[in-house]
Design an enzyme around this catalytic site. Structure first.
Site, PDB file in Angstrom:
ATOM      1  N   ARG A   1       0.827  -1.211   0.000  1.00  0.00           N
ATOM      2  CA  ARG A   1       0.000   0.000   0.000  1.00  0.00           C
ATOM      3  C   ARG A   1       0.861   1.260   0.000  1.00  0.00           C
ATOM      4  O   ARG A   1       0.549   2.241   0.676  1.00  0.00           O
ATOM      5  CB  ARG A   1      -0.940   0.042   1.215  1.00  0.00           C
TER       6      ARG A   1
ATOM      7  N   SER B   1     -10.586  -0.434   3.412  1.00  0.00           N
ATOM      8  CA  SER B   1      -9.811  -0.630   4.648  1.00  0.00           C
ATOM      9  C   SER B   1      -9.327   0.713   5.169  1.00  0.00           C
ATOM     10  O   SER B   1      -8.679   1.462   4.434  1.00  0.00           O
ATOM     11  CB  SER B   1      -8.582  -1.493   4.378  1.00  0.00           C
TER      12      SER B   1
ATOM     13  N   GLU C   1      -4.734   3.889   6.310  1.00  0.00           N
ATOM     14  CA  GLU C   1      -4.410   3.613   4.917  1.00  0.00           C
ATOM     15  C   GLU C   1      -4.771   4.781   3.997  1.00  0.00           C
ATOM     16  O   GLU C   1      -3.968   5.165   3.155  1.00  0.00           O
ATOM     17  CB  GLU C   1      -5.122   2.320   4.471  1.00  0.00           C
TER      18      GLU C   1
END
Ligand code: EPU
Length: 350
Positions: A177, A250, A346
């Site tokens: 990520r 998320s 995130e």
């Protein structure tokens, strides 16, 4: 820069709106405004736009479909949205091809296009919200695949060099990520992505639930499209749909911790899922940590944790970004207190 008499101006390949609402431009659907919102249809316009004082001096935020951002306040500068569309195949070698996609294309539409044109590889990444231009920034991933595996190069406007540059895969410094574009947000504006797509490839079926879903569909020799169908069903069941309830997927990354801590936690909590990392550490399931503390389905006003998935924060209606962030902070505090693990958000937090 063209005069903004009515708060609105048009240039060749772009549109500018002053004091623009961003409520419809983020999938959390929280209210926020930008001093200037610029929709760019032609990347060639970036040279002109970055010549203007406002774009040189004010803070810049590049927004795709707003599916990975939480606005806790207004943006005190320029928001740039790349709306350029187009998919081209500059090179086809039969067993694989180079595919160039403009940044404003919808990611899921592109995955469907790739499957319809007989390419393999992107099937596990079906139904991820957002644009193609956003995909390399956080190196989107799901069901055992990350987009970096198929990216040959990324084209971006480099504000430092004031020109379009082409970064090959290694230059993008991809991580979980993560990428160079995420770490140097103020520098690069992604304008197009070049993919290297095979026509045949071993399918990745070993990740949580994919095989079971294929079996439920009665498929024993799956094609890439079958896998996409299975993943789409899994996602639809597990993740709340941003079109129905505001969310950004998320909210926390799965934390990577040292081997010692992972071993201790696994001993004390055998149900905690952990995946080994290359450097001997472990990636832990953030969803499990959060659910174990009773947060799944929790709600503070309109800010909540999805009852379907503990890793997803949701806006039940009129939560502000600050309220969602306060809930996130409370979750982080508890996870740290109870497990000695620090969760990292995130999405981009403004
Ligand atoms: N789990 C719980 N409670 C829950 C949900 C899950 O305890 O409410 C546990 C289960 O043990 C489950 C494990 O967590 O087996 C893993 O759950 P899941 O397969 O849903 O994956 P995840 O690790 O929570 C990651 C990505 C998702 C991606 C899925 C599937 C991150 C931060 N998230 O989630 O990506 O779709 O894997 O590959 O890596 C996103 O980035 O926005 C995103 C949705």
């Amino acid at each position: 820069m063209p005069a903004l008499n009515s708060g609105l101006a048009q240039g060749d390949g772009y549109t500018i709106v002053e004091r623009a609402s961003l409520a419809g431009r983020n999938t959390f659907r929280v209210p926020a405004r930008a001093e200037l919102l610029i929709d760019v249809r032609k990347p060639a316009a970036l040279a002109e736009l970055f010549g203007y004082a406002a774009l040189k001096t004010q803070p810049l935020l590049v927004l795709g479909e707003g599916s990975n951002v939480l606005f806790t306040r207004d943006w005190p500068g320029v928001v740039l949205s790349i709306a350029a569309r187009g998919i081209a195949v500059p090179e086809d070698r039969g067993d694989a091809a180079r595919v160039r996609v403009e940044a404003g294309e919808n990611w899921n539409d592109f995955v469907r296009w790739s499957l319809a044109h007989g390419f393999a590889g992107l099937e596990n990444l079906v139904l991820i919200p957002g644009t193609v231009g956003a995909a390399p920034i956080q190196n989107i991933g799901a069901y055992g695949i990350e987009v970096r595996q198929f990216i040959a190069a990324v084209e971006a406007w480099d504000r430092r060099e004031a020109r379009l540059v082409r970064l090959d895969n290694a230059d993008c410094a991809f991580g979980y990520r993560d990428s160079r574009f995420k770490r140097e947000r103020e520098r690069y504006v992604v304008t197009a992505v070049e993919f290297e797509l095979p026509r045949e490839r071993a399918l990745r079926l070993d990740y949580a639930g994919v095989r079971e879903e294929l079996a439920a569909l009665g498929i024993d020799e799956p094609t890439p499209s079958n896998v996409a169908e299975a993943v789409a069903r899994l996602r639809t069941r597990k993740l709340p749909d941003p079109a129905v309830i505001g969310n950004a997927g998320s909210f926390f990354k799965n934390p990577i911790v040292a081997a010692g801590l992972a071993e201790r936690l696994r001993r004390e909590h055998p149900q905690l899922q952990a995946w080994p990392t290359e450097d001997g550490g472990a990636k832990l399931s953030a969803a499990w940590l959060i659910e174990s503390l009773g947060f799944k389905g929790a709600r503070e006003g309109d800010a909540g944790v999805s009852e379907r998935h503990a890793l997803v924060l949701v806006n039940h209606g009129s939560a502000s970004g600050a309220e969602l962030w306060a809930l996130a902070e409370r979750i982080r505090g508890r996870v740290r207190e109870c497990y000695d693990v620090v969760l990292e958000a995130e999405p981009l937090i403004v």
